[in-house]
Design a protein around this motif. Structure first.
Motif, PDB file in Angstrom:
ATOM      1  N   ARG A 229       0.823  -1.199   0.000  1.00 27.25           N
ATOM      2  CA  ARG A 229       0.000   0.000   0.000  1.00 27.25           C
ATOM      3  C   ARG A 229       0.859   1.251   0.000  1.00 27.25           C
ATOM      4  NH1 ARG A 229      -5.190  -1.624   1.136  1.00 27.25           N
ATOM      5  NH2 ARG A 229      -5.346  -3.764   1.916  1.00 27.25           N
ATOM      6  N   ILE A 230       0.547   2.130  -0.925  1.00 31.68           N
ATOM      7  CA  ILE A 230       1.166   3.454  -0.975  1.00 31.68           C
ATOM      8  C   ILE A 230       0.161   4.413  -0.365  1.00 31.68           C
ATOM      9  CG2 ILE A 230       2.231   5.208  -2.417  1.00 31.68           C
ATOM     10  CD1 ILE A 230       3.637   2.440  -2.434  1.00 31.68           C
ATOM     11  N   GLY A 231       0.531   5.028   0.761  1.00 29.83           N
ATOM     12  CA  GLY A 231      -0.422   5.795   1.541  1.00 29.83           C
ATOM     13  C   GLY A 231      -0.954   7.028   0.844  1.00 29.83           C
ATOM     14  N   THR A 232      -2.043   7.533   1.353  1.00 29.05           N
ATOM     15  CA  THR A 232      -2.655   8.755   0.842  1.00 29.05           C
ATOM     16  C   THR A 232      -1.645   9.899   0.832  1.00 29.05           C
ATOM     17  OG1 THR A 232      -4.821   8.087   1.687  1.00 29.05           O
ATOM     18  CG2 THR A 232      -4.475  10.441   1.255  1.00 29.05           C
ATOM     19  N   GLY A 233      -1.558  10.615  -0.269  1.00 27.68           N
ATOM     20  CA  GLY A 233      -0.700  11.785  -0.355  1.00 27.68           C
ATOM     21  C   GLY A 233       0.785  11.484  -0.316  1.00 27.68           C
ATOM     22  N   ALA A 234       1.185  10.240  -0.550  1.00 29.33           N
ATOM     23  CA  ALA A 234       2.607   9.897  -0.542  1.00 29.33           C
ATOM     24  C   ALA A 234       3.252  10.282  -1.864  1.00 29.33           C
ATOM     25  CB  ALA A 234       2.795   8.404  -0.285  1.00 29.33           C
ATOM     26  N   MET A 235       4.582  10.449  -1.838  1.00 26.79           N
ATOM     27  CA  MET A 235       5.315  10.748  -3.054  1.00 26.79           C
ATOM     28  C   MET A 235       6.467   9.766  -3.194  1.00 26.79           C
ATOM     29  SD  MET A 235       6.975  14.286  -4.454  1.00 26.79           S
ATOM     30  CE  MET A 235       8.189  14.437  -3.161  1.00 26.79           C
ATOM     31  N   VAL A 236       6.559   9.131  -4.354  1.00 26.40           N
ATOM     32  CA  VAL A 236       7.627   8.186  -4.645  1.00 26.40           C
ATOM     33  C   VAL A 236       8.543   8.812  -5.687  1.00 26.40           C
ATOM     34  CG1 VAL A 236       8.190   5.844  -5.360  1.00 26.40           C
ATOM     35  CG2 VAL A 236       6.024   6.286  -4.180  1.00 26.40           C
ATOM     36  N   ALA A 237       9.803   8.994  -5.321  1.00 23.44           N
ATOM     37  CA  ALA A 237      10.753   9.676  -6.197  1.00 23.44           C
ATOM     38  C   ALA A 237      11.063   8.846  -7.432  1.00 23.44           C
ATOM     39  CB  ALA A 237      12.042   9.987  -5.438  1.00 23.44           C
ATOM     40  N   ALA A 238      11.434   9.528  -8.505  1.00 21.59           N
ATOM     41  CA  ALA A 238      11.735   8.877  -9.782  1.00 21.59           C
ATOM     42  C   ALA A 238      12.790   7.799  -9.616  1.00 21.59           C
ATOM     43  CB  ALA A 238      12.204   9.918 -10.791  1.00 21.59           C
ATOM     44  N   GLY A 239      12.552   6.677 -10.300  1.00 29.19           N
ATOM     45  CA  GLY A 239      13.528   5.601 -10.322  1.00 29.19           C
ATOM     46  C   GLY A 239      13.525   4.710  -9.107  1.00 29.19           C
ATOM     47  N   SER A 240      12.603   4.886  -8.198  1.00 26.51           N
ATOM     48  CA  SER A 240      12.582   4.100  -6.961  1.00 26.51           C
ATOM     49  C   SER A 240      11.996   2.711  -7.185  1.00 26.51           C
ATOM     50  CB  SER A 240      11.766   4.823  -5.881  1.00 26.51           C
ATOM     51  OG  SER A 240      12.342   6.062  -5.552  1.00 26.51           O
ATOM     52  N   LEU A 241      12.471   1.762  -6.398  1.00 25.83           N
ATOM     53  CA  LEU A 241      11.913   0.409  -6.353  1.00 25.83           C
ATOM     54  C   LEU A 241      11.259   0.237  -4.992  1.00 25.83           C
ATOM     55  CD1 LEU A 241      11.512  -2.526  -7.321  1.00 25.83           C
ATOM     56  CD2 LEU A 241      13.805  -3.021  -6.401  1.00 25.83           C
ATOM     57  N   VAL A 242       9.946   0.085  -4.965  1.00 25.05           N
ATOM     58  CA  VAL A 242       9.193   0.021  -3.716  1.00 25.05           C
ATOM     59  C   VAL A 242       8.730  -1.414  -3.489  1.00 25.05           C
ATOM     60  CG1 VAL A 242       7.278   0.992  -2.391  1.00 25.05           C
ATOM     61  CG2 VAL A 242       8.423   2.388  -4.127  1.00 25.05           C
ATOM     62  N   LEU A 243       9.137  -1.968  -2.342  1.00 28.09           N
ATOM     63  CA  LEU A 243       8.819  -3.357  -2.017  1.00 28.09           C
ATOM     64  C   LEU A 243       8.046  -3.472  -0.707  1.00 28.09           C
ATOM     65  CD1 LEU A 243      12.268  -4.967  -2.929  1.00 28.09           C
ATOM     66  CD2 LEU A 243      10.203  -4.866  -4.349  1.00 28.09           C
ATOM     67  N   ASN A 244       7.852  -2.350  -0.005  1.00 22.15           N
ATOM     68  CA  ASN A 244       7.146  -2.357   1.277  1.00 22.15           C
ATOM     69  C   ASN A 244       6.134  -1.221   1.317  1.00 22.15           C
ATOM     70  OD1 ASN A 244       8.706  -4.505   2.755  1.00 22.15           O
ATOM     71  ND2 ASN A 244      10.384  -3.097   2.301  1.00 22.15           N
ATOM     72  N   ASP A 245       5.205  -1.308   2.267  1.00 25.33           N
ATOM     73  CA  ASP A 245       4.198  -0.260   2.408  1.00 25.33           C
ATOM     74  C   ASP A 245       4.855   1.106   2.605  1.00 25.33           C
ATOM     75  OD1 ASP A 245       2.364  -2.272   2.273  1.00 25.33           O
ATOM     76  OD2 ASP A 245       1.691  -2.138   4.349  1.00 25.33           O
ATOM     77  N   VAL A 246       4.193   2.135   2.097  1.00 31.79           N
ATOM     78  CA  VAL A 246       4.673   3.510   2.225  1.00 31.79           C
ATOM     79  C   VAL A 246       3.665   4.292   3.066  1.00 31.79           C
ATOM     80  CG1 VAL A 246       5.153   5.644   0.970  1.00 31.79           C
ATOM     81  CG2 VAL A 246       5.921   3.438   0.044  1.00 31.79           C
ATOM     82  N   PRO A 247       4.093   4.940   4.150  1.00 27.21           N
ATOM     83  CA  PRO A 247       3.150   5.684   5.001  1.00 27.21           C
ATOM     84  C   PRO A 247       2.519   6.858   4.272  1.00 27.21           C
ATOM     85  CG  PRO A 247       5.253   5.326   6.129  1.00 27.21           C
ATOM     86  CD  PRO A 247       5.459   4.945   4.696  1.00 27.21           C
ATOM     87  N   ALA A 248       1.355   7.259   4.737  1.00 24.32           N
ATOM     88  CA  ALA A 248       0.668   8.413   4.149  1.00 24.32           C
ATOM     89  C   ALA A 248       1.523   9.667   4.263  1.00 24.32           C
ATOM     90  CB  ALA A 248      -0.679   8.620   4.848  1.00 24.32           C
ATOM     91  N   HIS A 249       1.496  10.477   3.218  1.00 21.66           N
ATOM     92  CA  HIS A 249       2.177  11.778   3.165  1.00 21.66           C
ATOM     93  C   HIS A 249       3.685  11.682   3.394  1.00 21.66           C
ATOM     94  CE1 HIS A 249      -1.745  13.597   2.933  1.00 21.66           C
ATOM     95  NE2 HIS A 249      -2.110  12.956   4.014  1.00 21.66           N
ATOM     96  N   SER A 250       4.240  10.526   3.130  1.00 21.43           N
ATOM     97  CA  SER A 250       5.693  10.380   3.244  1.00 21.43           C
ATOM     98  C   SER A 250       6.334  10.500   1.872  1.00 21.43           C
ATOM     99  CB  SER A 250       6.052   9.038   3.883  1.00 21.43           C
ATOM    100  OG  SER A 250       5.666   7.964   3.043  1.00 21.43           O
ATOM    101  N   MET A 251       7.646  10.673   1.886  1.00 20.64           N
ATOM    102  CA  MET A 251       8.427  10.777   0.666  1.00 20.64           C
ATOM    103  C   MET A 251       9.437   9.633   0.692  1.00 20.64           C
ATOM    104  SD  MET A 251      11.088  13.828  -0.229  1.00 20.64           S
ATOM    105  CE  MET A 251       9.929  14.994   0.443  1.00 20.64           C
ATOM    106  N   VAL A 252       9.415   8.787  -0.348  1.00 19.97           N
ATOM    107  CA  VAL A 252      10.339   7.661  -0.384  1.00 19.97           C
ATOM    108  C   VAL A 252      11.190   7.740  -1.639  1.00 19.97           C
ATOM    109  CG1 VAL A 252       8.794   6.181   0.971  1.00 19.97           C
ATOM    110  CG2 VAL A 252       8.722   6.087  -1.527  1.00 19.97           C
ATOM    111  N   ALA A 253      12.408   7.200  -1.533  1.00 17.70           N
ATOM    112  CA  ALA A 253      13.325   7.206  -2.673  1.00 17.70           C
ATOM    113  C   ALA A 253      14.327   6.092  -2.491  1.00 17.70           C
ATOM    114  CB  ALA A 253      14.038   8.550  -2.783  1.00 17.70           C
ATOM    115  N   GLY A 254      14.881   5.642  -3.611  1.00 24.39           N
ATOM    116  CA  GLY A 254      15.974   4.686  -3.562  1.00 24.39           C
ATOM    117  C   GLY A 254      15.612   3.319  -4.077  1.00 24.39           C
ATOM    118  N   ASN A 255      16.600   2.443  -4.088  1.00 29.47           N
ATOM    119  CA  ASN A 255      16.461   1.074  -4.563  1.00 29.47           C
ATOM    120  C   ASN A 255      17.184   0.144  -3.583  1.00 29.47           C
ATOM    121  OD1 ASN A 255      16.397  -1.347  -5.911  1.00 29.47           O
ATOM    122  ND2 ASN A 255      17.297  -0.583  -7.820  1.00 29.47           N
TER     123      ASN A 255
END
Length: 362
Positions: free
Chosen positions: A275-301
């Motif tokens: 689950r990618i939380g409400t209002g979350a942002m995933v940076a370009a080129g990222s590989l997401v394998l786990n849940d992302v909290p709401a309104h958080s910013m994630v990046a990386g591989n």
């Protein structure tokens, strides 16, 4: 305008089982229903933001009951002006827009002509598209809210008319909506045929069983892949090269769930039933394998949380540079350390420290 007027309209709502997506009925049949119960009366005042007004609006009811459609009127005016400026396009604009009496029929015509091939004739496809779009109030809402999303968020979108004529992200999304309706009706072979043609023509692969909300932007759209059990909320912005995929040959619910207002950067890969939380942002080129909290910013591989966003819906602001400070710090850390055995630990320590510093200042 007969295409949008419905004097038997009424309000309808239901809750979604997904905790990260706001409790609101998806636009087309996520609960197995046709979507005909959609509260179309409440659509028009939210053209500006792409979200439903929870309260009925008297002014809105007046003009929807009278058949007034501001987006369609604007599209026709744009087409007339363009025909005057570019006479060579006058026949094209007349056939695609000006000869039709509503947005639904114009969109059906454009989709049919873009997706036709020697065995799927344009005349046959137009009948399919128009029958589904005109008679499904959920889709009639979605095509307008999506159109406004493109106009508001994509600086390359010159006009409403240019979106329905030329922007493949918009056209692929509306073809998906028709295919999804056909899939829910049990016409799975036809739905799959449409999916195949959309993939061939636009380079966008959306499984017809996926569930997608409203006010969606597929910016560019090239290379977007959305799997069978993926669910996307409202007001989501997705850039090119995004994959919402599974992790193997498992069956069942195996694809990501994207919350309202999320922003997925270019070439993001999200795998599995996460689950990618409400209002979350995933940076370009990222590989997401786990849940992302709401309104958080994630990046990386693999992707990690590097901060939190201030915007309620980063998908609306389209601020892609929100992580620039973090990435600049990482680049400086690598440039200022030497590539030797002992330096590996130094790099790691400096990067972590810069990450902490970047998050602290955001």
């Amino acid at each position: 305008m007969a295409c949008i007027n419905d004097e038997n309209s009424h309000f309808y709502s239901s809750s979604s089982s997904l905790p990260v997506i706001a409790s609101r009925k998806f636009s087309v049949g996520d609960d197995g229903k046709s979507g005909d119960e959609f509260p179309f009366e409440r659509v028009f005042p939210v053209y500006a933001k792409g979200t439903l007004n929870p309260e009925p609006n008297r002014v809105l009811l007046d003009f929807t009951n009278s058949g007034y459609d501001p987006i369609w009127n604007t599209i026709r005016q744009e087409a007339k002006l363009e025909a005057e400026k570019e006479p060579i396009l006058s026949s094209f604009l007349y056939a695609s827009i000006l000869s039709h009496d509503c947005l639904e029929k114009a969109l059906g015509f454009v989709l049919a002509n873009r997706l036709q091939n020697p065995t799927l004739l344009a005349t046959q496809l137009m009948v399919i598209f128009c029958n589904v779009i005109v008679h499904d109030r959920g889709i009639r809402s979605s095509i307008r809210l999506d159109l406004q999303a493109f106009k508001d968020r994509d600086p390359a979108c010159l006009s409403y008319s240019s979106a329905i004529l030329h922007l493949k992200g918009y056209l692929a999304l509306q073809a998906y909506r028709v295919a999804h309706k056909l899939w829910k009706q049990g016409r799975k072979l036809l739905a799959s045929a449409l999916q195949s043609r959309v993939s061939e023509v636009f380079g966008i692969d959306i499984h017809p069983a996926a569930r997608i909300g409203e006010g969606i932007l597929l910016d560019h759209g090239t290379g977007v892949v959305i799997g069978e059990t993926a669910v996307i909320g409202d007001r989501v912005s997705i850039l090119q090269g995004v994959t919402l995929g599974g992790t193997g040959k498992d069956t069942g619910d195996r694809h990501p769930k994207i919350g309202d207002g999320a922003l997925l950067g270019a070439c993001v890969t999200i795998l599995g039933n996460i689950r990618i939380g409400t209002g979350a942002m995933v940076a370009a080129g990222s590989l997401v394998l786990n849940d992302v909290p709401a309104h958080s910013m994630v990046a990386g591989n693999p992707a990690k949380v590097i901060g939190f966003v201030n915007e309620q819906d980063p998908s609306l602001t389209m601020e892609h540079d929100a992580t620039k400070e973090f990435f600049r710090n990482v680049a400086v850390a690598y440039r200022e350390t030497t590539p030797n055995v002992s330096g590996v630990a130094e790099k790691s320590d400096i990067i972590k420290e810069n990450m902490r510093s970047s998050i602290h200042h955001q």
